[in-house]
Design an enzyme around this catalytic site. Structure first.
Site, PDB file in Angstrom:
ATOM      1  N   LEU A   1      16.184 -28.221   7.248  1.00 29.85           N
ATOM      2  CA  LEU A   1      17.442 -29.415   6.440  1.00 29.85           C
ATOM      3  C   LEU A   1      17.245 -28.837   4.996  1.00 29.85           C
ATOM      4  CD1 LEU A   1      16.571 -32.843   7.789  1.00 29.85           C
ATOM      5  CD2 LEU A   1      18.499 -30.947   8.469  1.00 29.85           C
ATOM      6  N   GLY A   2      16.446 -28.167   4.391  1.00 26.96           N
ATOM      7  CA  GLY A   2      15.535 -28.595   2.841  1.00 26.96           C
ATOM      8  C   GLY A   2      14.243 -27.704   2.248  1.00 26.96           C
TER       9      GLY A   2
ATOM     10  N   GLY B   1      11.544 -27.071  -1.261  1.00 26.57           N
ATOM     11  CA  GLY B   1      11.464 -27.984  -2.636  1.00 26.57           C
ATOM     12  C   GLY B   1      10.459 -26.796  -2.804  1.00 26.57           C
ATOM     13  N   GLY B   2       9.892 -27.675  -4.221  1.00 23.47           N
ATOM     14  CA  GLY B   2       8.866 -26.959  -4.572  1.00 23.47           C
ATOM     15  C   GLY B   2       7.777 -27.619  -3.643  1.00 23.47           C
ATOM     16  N   GLN B   3       7.081 -28.128  -3.376  1.00 27.28           N
ATOM     17  CA  GLN B   3       5.879 -28.686  -2.333  1.00 27.28           C
ATOM     18  C   GLN B   3       6.275 -28.427  -1.590  1.00 27.28           C
ATOM     19  OE1 GLN B   3       5.857 -32.825  -2.820  1.00 27.28           O
ATOM     20  NE2 GLN B   3       6.017 -32.923  -5.024  1.00 27.28           N
TER      21      GLN B   3
ATOM     22  N   ASP C   1      10.662 -37.850 -10.502  1.00 31.39           N
ATOM     23  CA  ASP C   1      11.917 -36.368 -10.591  1.00 31.39           C
ATOM     24  C   ASP C   1      13.153 -37.212  -9.536  1.00 31.39           C
ATOM     25  OD1 ASP C   1      12.548 -34.133 -10.352  1.00 31.39           O
ATOM     26  OD2 ASP C   1      11.176 -33.565  -8.574  1.00 31.39           O
TER      27      ASP C   1
ATOM     28  N   LYS D   1       8.370 -32.853   6.695  1.00 34.53           N
ATOM     29  CA  LYS D   1       7.756 -32.762   5.838  1.00 34.53           C
ATOM     30  C   LYS D   1       6.398 -31.374   5.804  1.00 34.53           C
ATOM     31  CE  LYS D   1       7.672 -32.880   0.746  1.00 34.53           C
ATOM     32  NZ  LYS D   1       7.547 -33.707  -0.415  1.00 34.53           N
TER      33      LYS D   1
END
Length: 652
Positions: free
Chosen positions: A378-379, A381-383, A495, A400
């Site tokens: 889905l996406g 990120g930095g983490q 953020d 996640k």
């Protein structure tokens, strides 16, 4: 194999007997005569039916040919349907005929396709409609498709009845023509970009170039499609095959009680060309007797191979058993190391925020995400990476997976904060998995993506209205007000940006990604930390002092508010100098009293200027360089709600 003394190649295509070129002794019948045309780039053509050949397979008795595509052409005198293949001569109406030849169109290997908007595509043979299908599309879709076509762009289409439809062919099809009609009133379909064809093995991922005018098509557009013809031998006396069997067939005759010809194939143990003397040869002398039966050596070889296979299967089973045992032991070790036993006890005994929290096994989440298939992402990120998954009970979730080189503190931070939050505009944590080195978090699935995607990649069918933007702003502001003031301990998100604001099925906002968030003591006014954030949203005061306050979140929200007002991205490297940073450029426009020059034109049409101006002034206050001058999220929420009420009253 060709007959001795006959050419066996034309260009890149093999020409096996019963096909042949030049001398009549090289081909079995007139229908199998091949003409090799072209001075330099030779191409084979079936002379009797004038179609170019691309492949011949005597084992299946099939020929692949370049079949014309029927384009509907418009001209002052009316509309006609004609094939675009330059080497096809049509007498009278647009009609392709194989009559008198040993060929028919294969109904097993071909399909009929029609392309266009709101049309009925018909396939006719012998003055009878033998197949047809319906292709539909909405008015806006038709306009959008025509726009893409006019721009010369390729359009990737499936064939599900939208823009394109498909139908099966009848058996014994030896001639055909096509027509298309408008589904609304039976008249000829409007426009000039409709066409139909017969082609082999249609793939739904194929790309077709649709054109605005069939008569002005680009040179690189296909003028043909590959179709499959089946053939039979009409005169068996021309066949002298050995080690082959020829059986009666009725390929070219629809009369099931009458055989029209013969088809041949090599006997078991032989392969090659069954239509020529000596064409069928033994597969391998060592393994087969002359009669085609297996030898003793072959049987011994098969048994030896079977023993090897059993041994390999046994070794594989032992390997898989040991691998699963090690994996299970590793999962148990990580579970204990990550505090799984303690958390399990807390979850089972808690009646508060953990009452609906669940501990997932790694096996459950691997099954839900198809082993974390890249197609489920889905996406990023930095983490870490977020995957879409479906649990055994059918519930859709987001999983996640933190980066392996990350720190477990990121997981703990997000887990602790989200377990304390219960707000309708904050993404909900459903559970976690502790059986990996860095644990996994499981959230509710938010189906409509991020605010960034929806705002900057707007869908013409569901545009971002002024009312919707104001509603999202109020929901995000309310969530931040809750985090700052109403949670058990103040929480700074750190953020806030449009990519961290998700939209659910009703386009309600959900604040997400708490990996860098911090929970502070009630008496503290700020926290001192390494500067973290996203360029374009970062509070300048925090950048210089390394002190993050609740007003730093207010600044980031102010940038999101300006995004909603202008429809522009927070940073644009293609914009002129001062406009590259959206926040700075917005403040400049406000000070020069020309803010309406950068407001999104859509909301200028839909909203009242005084309401838009009120939101713009609030955004300017949020972006003040001095944090102490910025409003609190409580004030921001109340002001936005007041503007919402004024708008509702004025609409009423």
């Amino acid at each position: 194999m060709a007959q001795p003394g006959c050419d066996s190649m034309c260009g890149d295509v093999e020409i096996p007997y019963p096909f042949g070129m030049n001398d009549p002794k090289c081909y079995a019948e007139e229908g199998f005569q091949i003409e090799c045309r072209g001075k330099h780039n030779h191409k084979p053509y079936l002379k009797l039916i004038n179609l170019e050949v691309t492949a011949i397979d005597v084992n299946t008795s099939t020929v692949e040919v370049k079949n014309p595509i029927f384009h509907r052409k418009c001209h002052p005198g009316g509309i006609d349907y004609s094939p675009s293949h330059p080497n096809v001569t049509i007498q009278g109406s647009a009609n392709i005929s194989l009559r008198g030849s040993p060929f028919v169109y294969s109904n097993k290997r071909n399909t009929f396709l029609a392309f266009g908007c709101n049309i009925l595509g018909f396939l006719h043979s012998n003055r009878t409609t033998v197949a047809g299908c319906v292709s539909v599309c909405g008015r806006n879709e038709s306009r959008r498709l025509r726009k893409l076509v006019t721009m010369g762009k390729k359009v990737r289409l499936g064939c599900h009845g939208k823009f394109c439809c498909v139908a099966s062919l009848p058996s014994h099809l030896s001639e055909f023509n096509v027509t298309m009609e408008d589904i609304r009133n039976g008249s000829i379909a409007p426009g000039c970009n409709d066409y139909a064809l017969i082609t082999k093995q249609w793939k739904q991922e194929s790309t077709w170039m649709l054109n605005e005018k069939g008569s002005q098509r680009k040179k690189n557009v296909n003028d043909y499609a590959i179709a499959v013809l089946e053939f039979e031998i009409l005169d068996l006396t021309k066949i002298e095959a050995t080690n082959a069997e020829c059986r009666e067939s009725n390929v070219t005759s629809s009369n099931m009680g009458k055989n029209s010809g013969w088809r041949c194939k090599c006997r078991v143990g032989f392969h090659g060309n069954p239509y020529i003397a000596g064409g069928c040869v033994v597969i391998r002398d060592r393994w087969y007797h002359p009669k085609g039966t297996p030898t003793k050596e072959l049987m011994v070889g098969l048994l030896s191979s079977l023993g090897s296979i059993i041994l390999l299967v046994g070794l594989r089973w032992l390997y898989e058993t040991e691998r699963k045992r090690i994996a299970k032991k590793s999962r148990e070790s990580f579970f204990k190391k990550n505090g799984g036993l303690l958390l399990q006890k807390v979850v089972s005994s808690s009646e508060g925020s953990f009452d609906k929290f669940k501990l997932f096994s790694l096996k459950d989440l691997e099954k839900a995400t198809n082993h974390f298939n890249p197609n489920r992402i889905l996406g990023n990120g930095g983490q870490g990476t977020v995957y879409k998954g479906m649990l055994v009970d059918g519930k859709i979730v987001a999983v996640k997976k933190f980066k392996v080189d990350g720190k477990i503190e990121q997981f703990i931070n997000e887990f602790v904060i989200l377990s304390q939050i219960d707000h309708r505009n904050v993404v909900k944590l459903l559970g976690c998995c502790l059986e990996t080195e860095i644990p996994l978090l499981v959230y509710e699935f938010i189906p409509n993506g991020t605010l960034f995607e929806y705002l900057h990649e707007q869908d013409e069918y569901l545009p971002m209205t002024w009312e919707m933007r104001l509603k999202i702003a109020i929901e995000v502001a309310g969530a931040l007000f809750y985090l700052h003031s109403a949670a058990s301990k103040p929480i700074y998100h750190r953020d806030i940006k449009s990519t961290n604001i998700l939209l659910d099925e009703k386009y309600n906002a959900k604040v997400a990604d708490f990996g860098t968030s911090k929970m502070i003591a009630i008496e503290d006014t700020h926290l001192t930390t390494l500067v973290k954030g996203t360029f374009g949203y970062l509070d300048p005061e925090y950048f210089h002092t390394s002190q993050f306050t609740d007003k730093s979140d207010v600044y980031s929200f102010g940038v999101v508010l300006v995004e909603l007002l202008t429809g522009q991205k927070p940073v644009s490297f293609v914009a002129p100098g001062e406009a590259q940073n959206l926040a700075s450029y917005f403040i400049l426009c406000m000070e020069e009293n020309r803010v309406f020059d950068i407001i999104d034109k859509r909301i200028m049409w839909e909203g009242r200027r005084e309401h838009i101006n009120a939101v713009a002034k609030l955004a300017k206050r949020c972006l003040d360089l001095k944090g102490i001058e910025r409003p609190s999220m409580k004030e921001v929420t109340m002001e936005l709600y007041g503007i919402w009420e004024m708008q509702r009253n004025s609409s009423a």
